[in-house]
Design a protein around this motif. Structure first.
Motif, PDB file in Angstrom:
ATOM      1  N   THR A  92      43.126  41.141  53.965  1.00 18.51           N
ATOM      2  CA  THR A  92      42.859  42.567  54.178  1.00 18.51           C
ATOM      3  C   THR A  92      41.359  42.835  54.264  1.00 18.51           C
ATOM      4  N   VAL A  93      40.595  41.813  54.669  1.00 20.59           N
ATOM      5  CA  VAL A  93      39.141  41.949  54.772  1.00 20.59           C
ATOM      6  C   VAL A  93      38.728  41.698  56.217  1.00 20.59           C
ATOM      7  N   PRO A  99      38.936  36.080  51.434  1.00 20.51           N
ATOM      8  CA  PRO A  99      40.015  36.994  51.043  1.00 20.51           C
ATOM      9  C   PRO A  99      39.925  37.416  49.581  1.00 20.51           C
ATOM     10  N   ARG A 100      40.607  38.482  49.282  1.00 23.10           N
ATOM     11  CA  ARG A 100      40.691  38.967  47.912  1.00 23.10           C
ATOM     12  C   ARG A 100      41.842  38.258  47.200  1.00 23.10           C
ATOM     13  N   ASP A 129      45.308  31.222  37.671  1.00 24.65           N
ATOM     14  CA  ASP A 129      44.711  29.893  37.552  1.00 24.65           C
ATOM     15  C   ASP A 129      44.912  29.102  38.843  1.00 24.65           C
ATOM     16  N   LEU A 130      46.075  29.244  39.462  1.00 27.04           N
ATOM     17  CA  LEU A 130      46.339  28.571  40.733  1.00 27.04           C
ATOM     18  C   LEU A 130      45.374  29.041  41.814  1.00 27.04           C
ATOM     19  N   ILE A 131      45.174  30.345  41.912  1.00 26.14           N
ATOM     20  CA  ILE A 131      44.294  30.911  42.939  1.00 26.14           C
ATOM     21  C   ILE A 131      42.858  30.417  42.758  1.00 26.14           C
ATOM     22  N   GLU A 144      29.560  32.845  47.820  1.00 21.80           N
ATOM     23  CA  GLU A 144      30.038  34.093  48.413  1.00 21.80           C
ATOM     24  C   GLU A 144      31.111  34.733  47.533  1.00 21.80           C
ATOM     25  N   SER A 145      31.299  36.011  47.740  1.00 30.45           N
ATOM     26  CA  SER A 145      32.373  36.744  47.061  1.00 30.45           C
ATOM     27  C   SER A 145      33.369  37.249  48.098  1.00 30.45           C
ATOM     28  N   ALA A 146      34.507  37.678  47.630  1.00 24.74           N
ATOM     29  CA  ALA A 146      35.525  38.204  48.532  1.00 24.74           C
ATOM     30  C   ALA A 146      35.012  39.451  49.241  1.00 24.74           C
ATOM     31  N   GLY A 147      35.489  39.660  50.456  1.00 24.95           N
ATOM     32  CA  GLY A 147      35.067  40.818  51.232  1.00 24.95           C
ATOM     33  C   GLY A 147      35.682  42.110  50.714  1.00 24.95           C
TER      34      GLY A 147
END
Length: 211
Positions: A92-93, A99-100, A129-131, A144-147
């Motif tokens: 959704t970015v 991605p978030r 934890d999986l993500i 980088e960080s999520a958009g």
């Protein structure tokens, strides 16, 4: 010190070599300290737990190294994603941004229709934890960080659905001319002629036989 008559300093290389052999080729090394991923410090215990969850659900297709070359990947018509690249199609970015976490959750929980990515009922306590472990595969997450999530604008046709459908019919047949060469027609030839004349100023002179 000795263990069963063998000096510890002689056993240590053997222990380290055995531990290395147990780790699959390409898999991340044991986590001994926190790792910053997407601007968030992730505890080593969380990443090790994520490794276990990944091994259970994701490893067969995405592989130990996250390269999309797991033992079950061969022959899949849509290859598993190479997680090392940090490039994701469904998010959704804006395109190209990371991605978030909610995007990961949606893909994991609901799968991707038309691909080998199935819906997995990963327990809530294991999902985060999986993500984070999946993120570790790509160096992009270190810097980088999520958009920012794209927020859809309000539906301009809200409350005017019938009018919208009629407008779409005219655009489909007259302006975009979707039915001229490829897609089915949902209007008569006379209507298509009139829509095209109105919206493009051009006259449709030929219609394909299987309109």
């Amino acid at each position: 010190m000795k263990a069963r008559g063998v000096p510890v300093f002689l056993m240590l290389p053997l222990v380290l070599a055995t531990a290395a052999c147990r780790r699959p080729a390409g898999a991340p090394p044991p986590f001994t300290g926190p790792v910053t991923l997407g601007g968030r410090a992730i505890a080593p215990a969380a990443l090790e737990h994520g490794r276990e969850v990944y091994t259970h659900y994701c490893r067969p297709c995405h592989g130990d190294a996250g390269d999309g070359k797991g033992t079950s990947a061969a022959g899949l018509q849509t290859p598993p994603r190479d997680l090392r690249l940090g490039v994701y199609k469904f998010a959704t970015v804006p395109a190209g941004q990371l991605p978030r976490d909610a995007d990961f959750v949606r893909t994991i929980r609901h799968g991707l229709h038309g691909t080998a990515m199935l819906a997995w009922d990963v327990p809530e306590a294991e999902l985060d934890d999986l993500i984070q472990y999946i993120k570790y595969f790509s160096p992009r997450w270190r810097t980088e960080s999520a958009g920012e999530a794209i927020v859809a604008a309000p539906d301009p046709w809200g409350g005017r659905e019938a009018e919208a459908v009629e407008r779409g019919k005219r655009v489909y047949h007259g302006l975009a001319q979707c039915a001229v060469a490829c897609h089915p027609a949902y209007a008569t030839k006379a209507e298509i002629y009139a829509f095209s004349k109105e919206l493009t100023g051009m006259e449709v002179r030929q219609f394909r036989p299987d309109l």
